[in-house]
Design a protein around this motif. Structure first.
Motif, PDB file in Angstrom:
ATOM      1  N   PRO A   1      -8.330 -14.959 -23.073  1.00 26.58           N
ATOM      2  CA  PRO A   1      -9.373 -14.744 -24.084  1.00 26.58           C
ATOM      3  C   PRO A   1     -10.128 -13.434 -23.883  1.00 26.58           C
ATOM      4  CG  PRO A   1      -9.441 -17.004 -23.286  1.00 26.58           C
ATOM      5  CD  PRO A   1      -8.475 -16.263 -22.404  1.00 26.58           C
ATOM      6  N   GLU A   2     -10.296 -13.024 -22.613  1.00 25.95           N
ATOM      7  CA  GLU A   2     -11.001 -11.766 -22.341  1.00 25.95           C
ATOM      8  C   GLU A   2     -10.238 -10.572 -22.900  1.00 25.95           C
ATOM      9  OE1 GLU A   2     -12.438 -14.867 -19.750  1.00 25.95           O
ATOM     10  OE2 GLU A   2     -10.413 -14.127 -20.134  1.00 25.95           O
ATOM     11  N   ALA A   3      -8.912 -10.579 -22.740  1.00 24.45           N
ATOM     12  CA  ALA A   3      -8.113  -9.483 -23.290  1.00 24.45           C
ATOM     13  C   ALA A   3      -8.184  -9.464 -24.809  1.00 24.45           C
ATOM     14  CB  ALA A   3      -6.660  -9.601 -22.826  1.00 24.45           C
ATOM     15  N   VAL A   4      -8.217 -10.640 -25.429  1.00 22.16           N
ATOM     16  CA  VAL A   4      -8.290 -10.707 -26.891  1.00 22.16           C
ATOM     17  C   VAL A   4      -9.587 -10.098 -27.390  1.00 22.16           C
ATOM     18  CG1 VAL A   4      -8.504 -12.280 -28.843  1.00 22.16           C
ATOM     19  CG2 VAL A   4      -6.743 -12.682 -27.129  1.00 22.16           C
ATOM     20  N   TYR A   5     -10.732 -10.523 -26.830  1.00 22.26           N
ATOM     21  CA  TYR A   5     -11.985 -10.005 -27.388  1.00 22.26           C
ATOM     22  C   TYR A   5     -12.231  -8.552 -27.010  1.00 22.26           C
ATOM     23  CZ  TYR A   5     -14.793 -11.012 -23.068  1.00 22.26           C
ATOM     24  OH  TYR A   5     -15.313 -11.048 -21.796  1.00 22.26           O
ATOM     25  N   MET A   6     -11.600  -8.066 -25.936  1.00 20.21           N
ATOM     26  CA  MET A   6     -11.762  -6.661 -25.580  1.00 20.21           C
ATOM     27  C   MET A   6     -11.081  -5.727 -26.580  1.00 20.21           C
ATOM     28  SD  MET A   6     -13.699  -5.956 -22.982  1.00 20.21           S
ATOM     29  CE  MET A   6     -14.266  -6.449 -21.344  1.00 20.21           C
ATOM     30  N   THR A   7     -10.095  -6.229 -27.340  1.00 21.15           N
ATOM     31  CA  THR A   7      -9.465  -5.384 -28.359  1.00 21.15           C
ATOM     32  C   THR A   7     -10.452  -4.999 -29.453  1.00 21.15           C
ATOM     33  OG1 THR A   7      -8.673  -7.307 -29.627  1.00 21.15           O
ATOM     34  CG2 THR A   7      -7.163  -6.366 -27.982  1.00 21.15           C
ATOM     35  N   GLN A   8     -11.531  -5.758 -29.594  1.00 19.59           N
ATOM     36  CA  GLN A   8     -12.546  -5.400 -30.591  1.00 19.59           C
ATOM     37  C   GLN A   8     -13.146  -4.028 -30.296  1.00 19.59           C
ATOM     38  OE1 GLN A   8     -15.562  -8.465 -31.167  1.00 19.59           O
ATOM     39  NE2 GLN A   8     -14.128  -9.995 -30.407  1.00 19.59           N
ATOM     40  N   VAL A   9     -13.252  -3.688 -29.012  1.00 23.52           N
ATOM     41  CA  VAL A   9     -13.849  -2.405 -28.643  1.00 23.52           C
ATOM     42  C   VAL A   9     -12.979  -1.264 -29.166  1.00 23.52           C
ATOM     43  CG1 VAL A   9     -14.728  -1.004 -26.738  1.00 23.52           C
ATOM     44  CG2 VAL A   9     -14.828  -3.509 -26.601  1.00 23.52           C
ATOM     45  N   VAL A  10     -11.668  -1.427 -29.076  1.00 19.24           N
ATOM     46  CA  VAL A  10     -10.761  -0.416 -29.617  1.00 19.24           C
ATOM     47  C   VAL A  10     -11.006  -0.256 -31.119  1.00 19.24           C
ATOM     48  CG1 VAL A  10      -8.352   0.303 -29.819  1.00 19.24           C
ATOM     49  CG2 VAL A  10      -9.073  -1.103 -27.869  1.00 19.24           C
ATOM     50  N   GLY A  11     -11.230  -1.392 -31.800  1.00 24.12           N
ATOM     51  CA  GLY A  11     -11.448  -1.355 -33.243  1.00 24.12           C
ATOM     52  C   GLY A  11     -12.787  -0.794 -33.639  1.00 24.12           C
ATOM     53  N   PHE A  12     -13.887  -1.310 -33.047  1.00 28.07           N
ATOM     54  CA  PHE A  12     -15.191  -0.838 -33.531  1.00 28.07           C
ATOM     55  C   PHE A  12     -15.577   0.523 -32.966  1.00 28.07           C
ATOM     56  CE2 PHE A  12     -17.010  -4.087 -30.353  1.00 28.07           C
ATOM     57  CZ  PHE A  12     -17.450  -3.160 -29.415  1.00 28.07           C
ATOM     58  N   SER A  13     -14.814   1.040 -32.000  1.00 26.84           N
ATOM     59  CA  SER A  13     -15.041   2.417 -31.566  1.00 26.84           C
ATOM     60  C   SER A  13     -14.289   3.416 -32.438  1.00 26.84           C
ATOM     61  CB  SER A  13     -14.619   2.600 -30.103  1.00 26.84           C
ATOM     62  OG  SER A  13     -13.219   2.459 -29.954  1.00 26.84           O
ATOM     63  N   THR A  14     -13.490   2.924 -33.377  1.00 25.33           N
ATOM     64  CA  THR A  14     -12.757   3.769 -34.317  1.00 25.33           C
ATOM     65  C   THR A  14     -13.459   3.667 -35.670  1.00 25.33           C
ATOM     66  OG1 THR A  14     -10.719   3.232 -33.114  1.00 25.33           O
ATOM     67  CG2 THR A  14     -10.478   4.311 -35.254  1.00 25.33           C
ATOM     68  N   VAL A  15     -14.435   4.520 -35.887  1.00 27.22           N
ATOM     69  CA  VAL A  15     -15.314   4.434 -37.055  1.00 27.22           C
ATOM     70  C   VAL A  15     -14.673   5.182 -38.228  1.00 27.22           C
ATOM     71  CG1 VAL A  15     -17.622   4.897 -37.945  1.00 27.22           C
ATOM     72  CG2 VAL A  15     -17.294   4.338 -35.519  1.00 27.22           C
ATOM     73  N   LEU A  16     -14.455   4.467 -39.319  1.00 27.95           N
ATOM     74  CA  LEU A  16     -13.807   5.078 -40.476  1.00 27.95           C
ATOM     75  C   LEU A  16     -14.780   5.853 -41.349  1.00 27.95           C
ATOM     76  CD1 LEU A  16     -11.427   2.145 -41.502  1.00 27.95           C
ATOM     77  CD2 LEU A  16     -10.798   4.292 -40.393  1.00 27.95           C
ATOM     78  N   LEU A  17     -15.955   5.265 -41.606  1.00 29.34           N
ATOM     79  CA  LEU A  17     -16.932   5.893 -42.496  1.00 29.34           C
ATOM     80  C   LEU A  17     -18.334   5.747 -41.905  1.00 29.34           C
ATOM     81  CD1 LEU A  17     -15.523   4.645 -45.921  1.00 29.34           C
ATOM     82  CD2 LEU A  17     -15.519   7.015 -45.106  1.00 29.34           C
ATOM     83  N   PRO A  18     -19.217   6.693 -42.160  1.00 28.09           N
ATOM     84  CA  PRO A  18     -20.531   6.682 -41.509  1.00 28.09           C
ATOM     85  C   PRO A  18     -21.368   5.440 -41.778  1.00 28.09           C
ATOM     86  CG  PRO A  18     -20.107   8.833 -42.485  1.00 28.09           C
ATOM     87  CD  PRO A  18     -19.001   7.927 -42.945  1.00 28.09           C
ATOM     88  N   TYR A  19     -21.261   4.863 -42.995  1.00 27.47           N
ATOM     89  CA  TYR A  19     -22.163   3.757 -43.326  1.00 27.47           C
ATOM     90  C   TYR A  19     -21.959   2.557 -42.409  1.00 27.47           C
ATOM     91  CZ  TYR A  19     -18.545   0.841 -45.470  1.00 27.47           C
ATOM     92  OH  TYR A  19     -17.443   0.052 -45.675  1.00 27.47           O
ATOM     93  N   GLN A  20     -20.817   2.487 -41.717  1.00 31.15           N
ATOM     94  CA  GLN A  20     -20.558   1.364 -40.826  1.00 31.15           C
ATOM     95  C   GLN A  20     -21.500   1.358 -39.626  1.00 31.15           C
ATOM     96  OE1 GLN A  20     -15.997   2.464 -41.072  1.00 31.15           O
ATOM     97  NE2 GLN A  20     -16.239   0.582 -39.935  1.00 31.15           N
ATOM     98  N   ALA A  21     -22.064   2.499 -39.287  1.00 26.83           N
ATOM     99  CA  ALA A  21     -22.832   2.631 -38.052  1.00 26.83           C
ATOM    100  C   ALA A  21     -24.239   3.138 -38.349  1.00 26.83           C
ATOM    101  CB  ALA A  21     -22.121   3.593 -37.100  1.00 26.83           C
ATOM    102  N   PRO A  22     -25.249   2.265 -38.370  1.00 28.84           N
ATOM    103  CA  PRO A  22     -26.615   2.703 -38.652  1.00 28.84           C
ATOM    104  C   PRO A  22     -27.104   3.860 -37.789  1.00 28.84           C
ATOM    105  CG  PRO A  22     -26.486   0.317 -38.755  1.00 28.84           C
ATOM    106  CD  PRO A  22     -25.144   0.793 -38.265  1.00 28.84           C
ATOM    107  N   PRO A  23     -26.839   3.901 -36.458  1.00 25.64           N
ATOM    108  CA  PRO A  23     -27.338   5.050 -35.687  1.00 25.64           C
ATOM    109  C   PRO A  23     -26.788   6.384 -36.193  1.00 25.64           C
ATOM    110  CG  PRO A  23     -26.682   3.283 -34.216  1.00 25.64           C
ATOM    111  CD  PRO A  23     -26.205   2.899 -35.580  1.00 25.64           C
TER     112      PRO A  23
END
Length: 462
Positions: A396-418
């Motif tokens: 399960p740890e390996a599965v949820y860690m793949t999210q970091v690969v995904g959310f660190s790949t930002v497609l458009l600015p509006y996805q990230a408030p900062p």
């Protein structure tokens, strides 16, 4: 007589946006019995489309979101206006005050003059310097929003000092490079951004044990941190070329701090110390920032103008509240979970190789972020980790860690408030930032994702 001010003329994009808003309004009012997810999906789809295209001001789209949801009863008020109760939104407000104080007291200019000599000589050195400065700050300040809002006034003053004027691509590159440097590679540092912290909390709630700082850093930082920083430097130099800086040395005042600057520097030092130790004392970075803001706003502090709020634009405050509320609506209505579930149902995870499963799960997180924004990804996907682990044969740890690969790949600015707050505060073009995000995301998928998979395999995670 002075010439009359030019009146804004609606463009075809404005008319198309108006037709879309009216159409969604008529649908919501005419179909009150439609399922909640359908009604929520109509509003979310409209607002994401407007934010992604930039056809309307971001704050106006946020106000449209609040109005449509309330007028048509799409969700309860606590969901529709959840953004105004979010710590992230009030950290934005605090950052606006802090940034104004840095400018008003002249502390930004003084800091820029101190850093400037190290960055003179070439544009390449200056750009690499601000990107690395932004990355280094992430190890000391846990709030991405706080880092960006602290850096923007320093970066703008630094660009002035190096001789890059308004409208120059080198100026845009320098400021945007510093913002992206403290934002994009820092998803590889556990406490450095909100999605990371949401993932940590969700993992503890679902599996009982959160990821540790060292494991998270070893797994993600070599590729998603260091290599992504190098990739960012290359893309910035390509998209934003510039000439060597020409600092106006004769205009440089003494680096000695005036009394208001010293007070503000001391105040910010305390804030940074508290931000660095938030895991120990448990006070949210937002309320630390608000404490600093209140001191700056207090009459007689000499850290702000006489009527401070009149000099501040609240565009970013309203926009971030809208973004956070949209994520809450997508989550509370079940739309985000439904979309994630539908995508999972068509992914052949049971029969996929480890490499294919790694790519599919990472892409799922990346695409889901266009709907629920980045902080919503771990809230939706982490509870699915045990089931996905059974389908893939991973932990399960390996599965949820793949999210970091995904959310660190930002497609458009509006996805990230900062990121949005930073470019609004620095008056950077949304179109330029979107192009940078898309190019960096494409190169990350093509170049960094395969390397990251090999790194995971070498470490024994897969």
């Amino acid at each position: 007589m002075p010439a009359a001010a030019a009146k804004p003329i609606p463009t075809p994009r404005h008319w198309i946006s108006l037709v879309a808003v009216v159409g969604v309004t008529l649908f919501l009012l005419g179909m009150p019995a439609a399922p909640v997810m359908v009604r929520a999906g109509a509003v979310i789809g409209l607002c994401i489309g407007l934010w992604a295209t930039g056809w309307l001001p971001q704050w106006l789209t946020a106000l449209i979101f609040f109005t449509l949801c309330t007028l048509a009863g799409v969700a309860p008020a606590e969901t529709v206006f959840a953004g105004f109760g979010s710590a992230a939104t009030w950290l934005v407000f605090a950052g606006l005050i802090i940034g104004a104080a840095i400018q008003y007291t002249g502390l930004g200019a003084t800091l820029a003059q101190g850093v400037g000599p190290w960055l003179e000589g070439s544009y390449r050195r200056a750009l690499i310097g601000v990107i690395l400065l932004g990355l280094a700050m992430a190890f000391f300040m846990p709030s991405g929003m706080g880092r960006i809002l602290l850096m923007v006034p320093i970066l703008t003053t630094l660009a002035d000092h190096l001789g890059y004027g308004q409208g120059e691509r080198a100026r845009t590159g320098l400021i945007l490079g510093g913002i992206m440097g403290t934002f994009l590679p820092t998803y590889a540092i556990l406490p450095a951004n909100v999605p990371n912290n949401v993932l940590m909390g969700a993992a503890e709630a679902v599996l009982g044990t959160p990821p540790t700082y060292s494991d998270y850093l070893l797994l993600h930082f070599p590729v998603l941190g260091l290599l992504k920083t190098l990739l960012l430097i290359g893309v910035m130099l390509w998209l934003f070329p510039g000439q060597a800086p020409a600092p106006a040395r004769e205009q440089m005042p003494s680096l000695s701090l005036a009394t208001p600057e010293r007070w503000l520097a001391a105040l910010l030092s305390v804030a940074v110390l508290l931000w660095m130790t938030d895991a120990w004392h448990g006070i949210s970075p937002a309320w630390i920032g608000m404490g600093v803001a209140l001191v700056c706003l207090f009459p007689g502090s000499r850290l702000m103008a006489e009527k401070p709020l009149q000099s501040i634009s609240f565009d970013s405050f309203i926009y971030v509240a809208g973004i956070v509320s949209l994520g809450a609506l997508a989550y509370q209505s079940g739309l985000g979970t439904l979309v994630a579930g539908e995508l999972l149902s068509v992914l052949p995870l049971r029969d996929a190789s480890d490499a294919a499963a790694f790519g599919m799960l990472s892409a799922l997180a990346m695409l889901l972020g266009t709907l629920v924004t980045l902080p919503g990804i771990p809230a939706i996907l982490t509870p699915m980790a045990p089931g996905l682990a059974e389908m893939t044969g991973w932990s399960p740890e390996a599965v949820y860690m793949t999210q970091v690969v995904g959310f660190s790949t930002v497609l458009l600015p509006y996805q990230a408030p900062p990121l949005i707050v930073g470019i609004l505060a620095a008056r950077i073009s949304l179109r330029e930032t979107a192009r940078l995000c898309l190019v960096t995301a494409l190169l990350s998928v093509v170049l960094l994702w395969p390397l990251d998979y090999l790194w995971w395999q070498w470490l024994g995670w897969l």
